[in-house]
Enzyme design. Structure first.
Site, PDB file in Angstrom:
ATOM      1  N   GLU A 197       0.807  -1.224   0.000  1.00  0.00           N
ATOM      2  CA  GLU A 197       0.000   0.000   0.000  1.00  0.00           C
ATOM      3  C   GLU A 197       0.839   1.274   0.000  1.00  0.00           C
ATOM      4  OE1 GLU A 197      -2.359  -0.895   3.393  1.00  0.00           O
ATOM      5  OE2 GLU A 197      -0.920  -0.108   4.827  1.00  0.00           O
ATOM      6  N   SER A 198       2.131   1.154   0.232  1.00  0.00           N
ATOM      7  CA  SER A 198       3.020   2.311   0.149  1.00  0.00           C
ATOM      8  C   SER A 198       3.168   2.819  -1.283  1.00  0.00           C
ATOM      9  CB  SER A 198       4.394   1.942   0.698  1.00  0.00           C
ATOM     10  OG  SER A 198       4.896   0.791   0.046  1.00  0.00           O
TER      11      SER A 198
END
Lengths: 255, 287, 287, 255
Positions: A51-52
């Site tokens: 998700e980064s």
């Protein structure tokens, strides 16, 4: 082949369920180990997304956080976090969302928010992070969690991420076209939701594990499929690659 | 145009008691040195905003700087709890902390809406979860074309955004790369902004035509603080100090241990003390 | 995963009569070769979508391929009118063209919403203009926090998006750089996509960690068509043929001149004929 | 100093109104020439933004389109078009929006859409492009247009971009906090809106131009300020730099 831990069996069972064509949204911990094990064994070419913002990453060691430099260094590209949640997750590009949680119920709803009342929590957990929308927007969801009476509970104090809600067609009634949780990989067994009721059902027991052991680690009366199979034991190759990954990871994080 | 200031002056000029403050950096480029400076200057009643509060907010909360927190994931990544955050929520120590809790998707969209000068963000979010029951700022909008009902959250428009970046040029333009998180959005959504940087260069030189750059006229103050993201990291400069993240668990678990650590490592230090962490990763690996 | 196909096969597989087709490229990287192939294959009743119809849609409209157009600026940039577009709107030649007219901001937001799988986009748009009077698809939403009324437009979700890019790697990932316009959004918003590329490389090699890349699994078909953007351009490969844009005015002004030009330069040609334009700009400048 | 054309005077007058600290959203044609002339004379460091996504561009020749490669080659950076309209224009980052148009009315509303009825246009013009939101969201708006009875009209057949609407506080009543058009640079004069009524008022006449000439090129009865000044004639330096820019541009576009 008894020389493996329950956690190793859990990770290996989860890894086997992944295909090279999958696009996985990967959470930290057991999901990350399973996804990378799959990549290093039978699912070369699998797309891992954290998700980064890292897309198509191929870490040599497991990240401690979802934003370790290793993930960006080895990614096809890295996008901003708003874009990750808008174009990639909400955009419907993820085939498998991989989640864990502090607590789960029989319909594979997850709690990672609080134990006790929300306003006066007994234990304040980290919260939802990406999970609420990973659970809703991924094509399907795999869950990995070690079993135990505090984790597999009759009723969640808080629903952080919806699994099958109250069961049956609850997801569809809320407008969700995605499948939701299709498999739960634990340290003792593998569960799948019943096709009708969506209640979790044990479909295979890990080698040497009994029904009573599984039930003892779960607060609701568990359903078992008519003929639960035995999860194939880890192969020597699977174990070697997983342990090698963990050893590299440990060395890297201690540095 | 951005002003080049010492970090002390930049924080003094841009961060006031009671401000809504967004310090961003998604694992990468977290502005730890700026957080320490805010603590040293004794700011109070801050309404903190951050997707992942992380150690930086554990420290601000534990030192009593914050009255409120808008967030989506409050843990020590891969390690466990943020003990100071938990102590504030569970026991109101050292003071009560009002929380407004969201999902990552909602926070990211809310920053995006703030940067775009919209009052709210729309997302397919929160379906079937309990978060809307405890957060009155999760609302809904109806699509005027399809009739679908979607989640809506208020845009984030902080008084001040603080980020860390790799480089500024002499005009005050700021370049960042790698995991860029929501940092650009935070700066563009804020009234004021402080950027700490690893390096100030004459010119960015050859680069991708689509390089991630904040022009000078979007930034209030730039401070040269090499190592200023430690124990987070700066892509191309130094790596994440995962060992420190693991060590933090024991430091923060106990109030007295925490306070002693803060006294020795924050209150008695200066921004220049971060420089020791700035050794390029390549050099560090070779040594 | 993207399939490598000839342009003939890619268009045949992905573009059908009646489809909603978005061919994008904001001045840069306009997929002209693909437009010619659609004309040669005789597609009909297309609902075209494009911010700036440009020469590529002047040609498609003039050849009778389109029944409708959703757009925001229909001119020949810096030159004047798109005469075939005007002839269709003013005189229904060669057939009537239903137009849905927006502003750039609305079109860009509508593509963005499509890529984000939202049914509509919200913008501070159209205030005080007459466009909402003639376009029923400009509507409004009310902010559930502030009560402000904002403009809303339906997301663009084409059947097929077609773009041109600099490079694909052997896995079918696509890299573009420079003026990237709304191309990524168009591809991500569409059910199917065709990408023509200047080059197919083994590996993209060293690049910005934030390079603009469409992963293979977001693309349906890739065709190797060097020069395929001409008279538009490909950053790093060849420059915009501004002289041709100027020359197009006289070609397109008259129906017969236009038809003769199309016959000679499109109907009797193949995608390989674009290769002559692919000479790198650096080489062309040196010769 | 009579050796200059009305168009040169228009461009030079517009250029002088720009400051080095401005962030300009630049349209093609006269606006682009004025902005780049300002950059090459008194306003070094001015930030020019074109809607193609190029931020802080410094073209050596004038672009033919808003997306010429020259703009990207010389830019600080280039962002996507959705981002340009969301973060940069709607985000309130633009101090001066620079527009032209086919037609203008006394309140500086612009038409670039149609002449005649919308459904059966006599002349179909290109349309709004970026203009509707440039007019609304820029801090203030400068307009450059050559005068003539087809261009400066009593009533617009279509309002593509709002200037001061029906005059007075019309913008404020619609919720616009930006200033709208503050100056109109023509080939004959400079106009500014009256502070109260917002009706365009001639504040300076270009050298050698009479009131009658200006009125003859405008379909509504023009207001003049009490003492309209004379626009200072172009300096030799301004003319030389502008002509050099046009010569370089012509050579480049013919290539």
């Amino acid at each position: 082949m008894s020389d493996f831990t329950p956690t190793e069996m859990m990770t290996i069972a989860a890894a086997r369920a992944l295909k090279a064509s999958d696009v996985c949204f990967v959470g930290i911990g057991a999901p990350s180990a399973a996804c990378n094990l799959a990549r290093l064994t039978h699912a070369e070419g699998i797309t891992l997304i954290y998700e980064s913002g890292t897309i198509g990453t191929e870490p040599r060691v497991l990240p401690l956080s979802i934003g370790d430099g290793e993930l960006c260094d080895t990614a096809l590209t890295t996008v901003s976090v708003p874009e990750m949640f808008r174009y990639w997750l909400q955009g419907g590009r993820i085939t498998i969302g991989f989640l864990g949680g502090a607590q789960i119920d029989r319909f594979a709803n997850l709690n990672t928010t609080v134990v006790g009342p929300y306003d006066r929590p007994k234990v304040r957990l980290p919260g939802g992070g990406g999970a609420p929308e990973i659970a809703a927007q991924s094509g399907e969801v795999f869950i990995t969690m070690a079993m135990g009476s505090r984790a597999f509970v009759e009723k969640l104090p808080f629903i952080t991420s919806m699994g099958h809600g109250e069961g049956g067609d609850h997801r569809a009634r809320l407008g969700l076209a995605t499948k939701g949780p299709t498999r739960v990989f634990t340290d003792l067994c593998v569960m799948e939701p019943d096709p009708e009721s969506r209640e979790l059902t044990v479909v295979s027991l890990h080698p040497g594990v009994t029904r009573d052991q599984v039930q003892a680690a779960c607060m609701w009366p568990l359903r078992f499929s008519a003929q639960p199979g035995e999860t194939p034991a880890p192969t020597a190759e699977e174990l070697a690659i997983l342990r090698d990954l963990h050893a590299r990871t440990k060395a890297a994080h201690a540095a | 145009m951005a002003q080049f200031l010492s970090l002390e002056d930049a924080i003094r000029a841009c961060v006031h008691d009671g401000d809504t403050v967004a310090m961003e950096g998604f694992t990468h480029l977290i502005p730890h040195a700026a957080g320490h400076e805010i603590i040293r200057q004794g700011r109070r009643d801050l309404a903190l905003v951050r997707m992942t509060p992380d150690l930086i907010y554990d420290q601000l909360i534990g030192m009593g700087c914050a009255r409120a927190l808008r967030f989506s994931w409050g843990g020590n990544p891969g390690v466990g709890s943020l003990h100071r955050f938990r102590d504030a929520v569970e026991n109101a120590w050292p003071r009560p902390l009002a929380i407004e809790e969201h999902s990552h998707a909602a926070m990211a969209n809310a920053y995006e809406a703030g940067a775009a000068n919209l009052p709210f963000a729309t997302l397919r979010g929160y379906i079937g979860t309990d978060l809307p029951k405890v957060n009155p700022n999760i609302r809904s909008v109806t699509c005027p074309f399809t009739g679908e009902v979607l989640a809506a959250v208020a845009a984030i428009r902080p008084d001040v955004a603080i980020i860390h970046a790799q480089r500024a040029d002499r005009h005050g333009n700021v370049a960042l790369e790698g995991i860029v998180g929501v940092q650009r959005e935070a700066v563009l959504a804020a009234k004021r902004s402080v950027v700490t940087v690893e390096e100030i260069v004459e010119d960015f030189g050859p680069r991708s035509p689509n390089a991630v750059i904040l022009p000078s006229w979007t930034v209030t103050a730039i401070s040269h603080v090499p190592g200023g993201a430690y124990p987070s990291y700066a892509h191309g400069y130094y790596s994440r100090a995962n060992a420190f993240y693991i060590a933090w668990d024991a430091i923060a678990r106990d109030r007295d241990t925490f306070l002693a650590w803060m006294d020795a490592n924050v209150m008695k230090k200066t921004p220049a003390d971060f420089a020791v962490h700035a050794r390029p990763a390549a050099l560090a690996a070779a040594s």
